[in-house]
Design an enzyme around this catalytic site. Structure first.
Site, PDB file in Angstrom:
ATOM      1  N   TYR A  52      -0.170 -45.169 -30.211  1.00  0.00           N
ATOM      2  CA  TYR A  52       1.073 -44.496 -29.816  1.00  0.00           C
ATOM      3  C   TYR A  52       0.700 -43.147 -29.235  1.00  0.00           C
ATOM      4  O   TYR A  52       0.004 -42.359 -29.880  1.00  0.00           O
ATOM      5  CB  TYR A  52       1.997 -44.316 -31.022  1.00  0.00           C
ATOM      6  CG  TYR A  52       3.461 -44.409 -30.684  1.00  0.00           C
ATOM      7  CD1 TYR A  52       4.095 -43.393 -29.980  1.00  0.00           C
ATOM      8  CD2 TYR A  52       4.216 -45.520 -31.041  1.00  0.00           C
ATOM      9  CE1 TYR A  52       5.431 -43.478 -29.649  1.00  0.00           C
ATOM     10  CE2 TYR A  52       5.556 -45.618 -30.720  1.00  0.00           C
ATOM     11  CZ  TYR A  52       6.160 -44.591 -30.015  1.00  0.00           C
ATOM     12  OH  TYR A  52       7.483 -44.680 -29.693  1.00  0.00           O
ATOM     13  N   GLU A  54       2.919 -40.763 -27.309  1.00  0.00           N
ATOM     14  CA  GLU A  54       4.052 -40.047 -26.734  1.00  0.00           C
ATOM     15  C   GLU A  54       3.625 -38.668 -26.239  1.00  0.00           C
ATOM     16  O   GLU A  54       2.969 -37.907 -26.945  1.00  0.00           O
ATOM     17  CB  GLU A  54       5.131 -39.909 -27.810  1.00  0.00           C
ATOM     18  CG  GLU A  54       6.452 -39.381 -27.319  1.00  0.00           C
ATOM     19  CD  GLU A  54       7.475 -39.383 -28.444  1.00  0.00           C
ATOM     20  OE1 GLU A  54       7.583 -38.359 -29.125  1.00  0.00           O
ATOM     21  OE2 GLU A  54       8.123 -40.430 -28.644  1.00  0.00           O
ATOM     22  N   ASP A 198      10.651 -46.733  -2.129  1.00  0.00           N
ATOM     23  CA  ASP A 198      10.392 -47.785  -3.106  1.00  0.00           C
ATOM     24  C   ASP A 198       9.464 -48.793  -2.434  1.00  0.00           C
ATOM     25  O   ASP A 198       9.893 -49.621  -1.645  1.00  0.00           O
ATOM     26  CB  ASP A 198      11.696 -48.438  -3.538  1.00  0.00           C
ATOM     27  CG  ASP A 198      11.510 -49.473  -4.640  1.00  0.00           C
ATOM     28  OD1 ASP A 198      10.373 -49.963  -4.802  1.00  0.00           O
ATOM     29  OD2 ASP A 198      12.492 -49.803  -5.321  1.00  0.00           O
ATOM     30  N   THR A 224       5.915 -50.502  -8.347  1.00  0.00           N
ATOM     31  CA  THR A 224       5.367 -51.291  -9.434  1.00  0.00           C
ATOM     32  C   THR A 224       3.879 -51.485  -9.162  1.00  0.00           C
ATOM     33  O   THR A 224       3.366 -51.110  -8.115  1.00  0.00           O
ATOM     34  CB  THR A 224       6.052 -52.660  -9.545  1.00  0.00           C
ATOM     35  OG1 THR A 224       5.948 -53.325  -8.281  1.00  0.00           O
ATOM     36  CG2 THR A 224       7.512 -52.510  -9.934  1.00  0.00           C
ATOM     37  N   LYS A 227       2.605 -56.486  -7.953  1.00  0.00           N
ATOM     38  CA  LYS A 227       2.912 -57.368  -6.823  1.00  0.00           C
ATOM     39  C   LYS A 227       1.682 -57.424  -5.915  1.00  0.00           C
ATOM     40  O   LYS A 227       0.652 -57.964  -6.307  1.00  0.00           O
ATOM     41  CB  LYS A 227       4.173 -56.880  -6.122  1.00  0.00           C
ATOM     42  CG  LYS A 227       5.413 -56.902  -7.043  1.00  0.00           C
ATOM     43  CD  LYS A 227       6.656 -56.452  -6.322  1.00  0.00           C
ATOM     44  CE  LYS A 227       7.902 -56.556  -7.180  1.00  0.00           C
ATOM     45  NZ  LYS A 227       8.009 -55.479  -8.199  1.00  0.00           N
ATOM     46  N   ARG A 233       1.927 -55.612 -15.197  1.00  0.00           N
ATOM     47  CA  ARG A 233       3.346 -55.323 -15.001  1.00  0.00           C
ATOM     48  C   ARG A 233       3.621 -53.900 -15.482  1.00  0.00           C
ATOM     49  O   ARG A 233       3.822 -53.642 -16.663  1.00  0.00           O
ATOM     50  CB  ARG A 233       4.207 -56.335 -15.749  1.00  0.00           C
ATOM     51  CG  ARG A 233       3.968 -57.770 -15.285  1.00  0.00           C
ATOM     52  CD  ARG A 233       4.994 -58.719 -15.852  1.00  0.00           C
ATOM     53  NE  ARG A 233       6.306 -58.440 -15.315  1.00  0.00           N
ATOM     54  CZ  ARG A 233       6.770 -58.911 -14.156  1.00  0.00           C
ATOM     55  NH1 ARG A 233       5.992 -59.644 -13.393  1.00  0.00           N
ATOM     56  NH2 ARG A 233       7.978 -58.616 -13.749  1.00  0.00           N
TER      57      ARG A 233
END
Length: 412
Positions: A52, A54, A198, A224, A227, A233
């Protein structure tokens, strides 16, 4: 020797094995999907999923993050170098949250945003009504010309002058032609708007030099990583130093807590792969395959939106074929060709039962298919679409597709 998953949960192991077999024995023509390398896959399933973290490197809210800091800094450094930007945030969990962070960084609720209409090729998060971006902000949409199927920058300029948006989006999910980033930049400058690109679909083409880059033209690049970039992902936000703090604060603490460190590591691996000469060859091969497939489909009487493609993506209007997009996609899946139904510009049919098909070549190019294979793919597509409901024909095509798929397996 049974895998750890098979020992712990045989049913999930069976499902994963079934999905592995499905991907191996079919050909993916969905433009937003790809096959990652074994290295990316290994990083995605690494022990980093246990951590974790953060916060940001050097400013975490948990101890034990020295290694994670190094991984995130490496991924960000590779993103900056690959795309020629000053700042990279590699923490967004996927594309929609990354786009939401752009709103959080630059807009207040109720501000006006100008984006491409979904049915013209845009994205839900560019202000479409079912998205919070269309509910929390005042959305104005531009489309494409009926005669060319391409964006009319004169229309965009007129809308921008009239509506005075605070944010303008360029890019989308079903745009088969080159995006004029400089043209959009001139409009944004004229009306004092933030310009966001985008490039989720074409990031790998940009990295490989097969599409012009938005760097130097736009205020922020959202993408992203799974692709054409052929990574896990995930997502990234790329910008200049003047917007770095606003973007970082929008991602954390604005929209999310701890990042997915295993994904960050896999992004770093994918960016390293994309910086190699072989990836440049791959990016151009994607386009060559798409253009060869477009030509082969046109010869068989398929109506292509804008008449063809400059990138990895084809948008096919099936109206003249007398078949709707969804049954055509279902028939193609039965035949071993995995595509998706999609709206076309000025589509008279509803979104869940549109008139078009969206086809792409990233995944089949990863498997090694070349332009000389595209006429055969076009024949299978034609036969499957025409034979909707004809099980015998679809089964025959499936057998032929499987033979080719097994000759060109995904990376392993």
């Amino acid at each position: 020797m049974p895998t750890p998953i098979a020992l712990a949960d045989p049913r999930v192991a069976e499902l994963i094995a079934a999905e592995t077999a499905r991907q191996h024995d079919t050909l993916c023509l969905i433009p937003s999907e790809n096959h990652v390398s074994p290295a990316v896959l290994a990083a995605t399933g690494s022990v980093l999923t246990n951590k974790y973290s953060e916060g940001y490197p050097g400013r975490r809210y948990y101890q034990g993050n020295a290694v994670v800091d190094g991984i995130e800094e490496l991924a960000a450094s590779r993103a900056r170098e690959l795309f020629g930007v000053e700042h990279a945030n590699v923490q967004p969990l996927s594309g929609a949250p990354a786009n939401l962070a752009v709103y959080a960084a630059f807009l207040d609720p109720g501000d006006t945003v100008l984006g491409m209409a979904l049915d013209a090729g845009g994205h839900l998060t560019h202000g479409w009504g079912v998205s919070v971006t269309g509910k929390w902000f005042r959305a104005v949409r531009y489309g494409v010309r009926r005669d060319t199927g391409t964006v009319d920058l004169d229309e965009v300029r007129a809308l921008a002058r009239r509506e005075r948006p605070k944010l303008i989006w360029c890019g989308g999910t079903a745009i088969p032609r080159t995006i004029d980033f400089a043209g959009f930049a001139a409009i944004a400058e004229e009306v004092g708007a933030v310009l966001a690109a985008d490039v989720a679909h074409i990031a790998g083409l940009i990295a490989g030099g097969a599409h012009p880059s938005p760097t130097g033209h736009v205020d922020v690049i959202a993408t992203t990583t799974h692709k054409t970039l052929r990574g896990p992902r995930g997502a990234m936000l790329l910008t200049g130093e003047q917007h770095a703090r606003a973007i970082d604060r929008a991602v954390f603490p604005g929209l999310q807590g701890g990042p997915h460190d295993h994904t960050t590591a896999a992004i770093a691996v994918a960016l390293h792969e994309a910086a190699q000469p072989a990836f440049t060859t791959y990016a151009h091969a994607i386009v060559a395959n798409a253009q060869a497939l477009a030509a082969a489909l046109a010869e068989r009487g398929f109506d292509l939106v804008s008449g063809g493609t400059d990138n990895h993506l084809l948008l096919v209007d099936l109206t003249a074929k007398g078949v709707a997009g969804r049954p055509a996609a279902e028939a193609l899946e039965q035949a071993g060709l995995v595509a998706n139904s999609n709206a076309v510009p000025f589509d008279p049919r509803p979104p869940l039962d549109p008139s078009g098909l969206r086809l792409g070549t990233p995944a089949i190019t990863t498997r090694g298919l070349r332009p000389e294979h595209m006429p055969e793919l076009a024949r299978w597509i034609d036969e499957a679409v025409t034979a909707t409901g004809d099980t015998d024909t679809l089964d025959r095509v499936r057998g032929e597709v499987t033979e080719l798929a097994r000759a060109f397996p995904p990376p392993a």
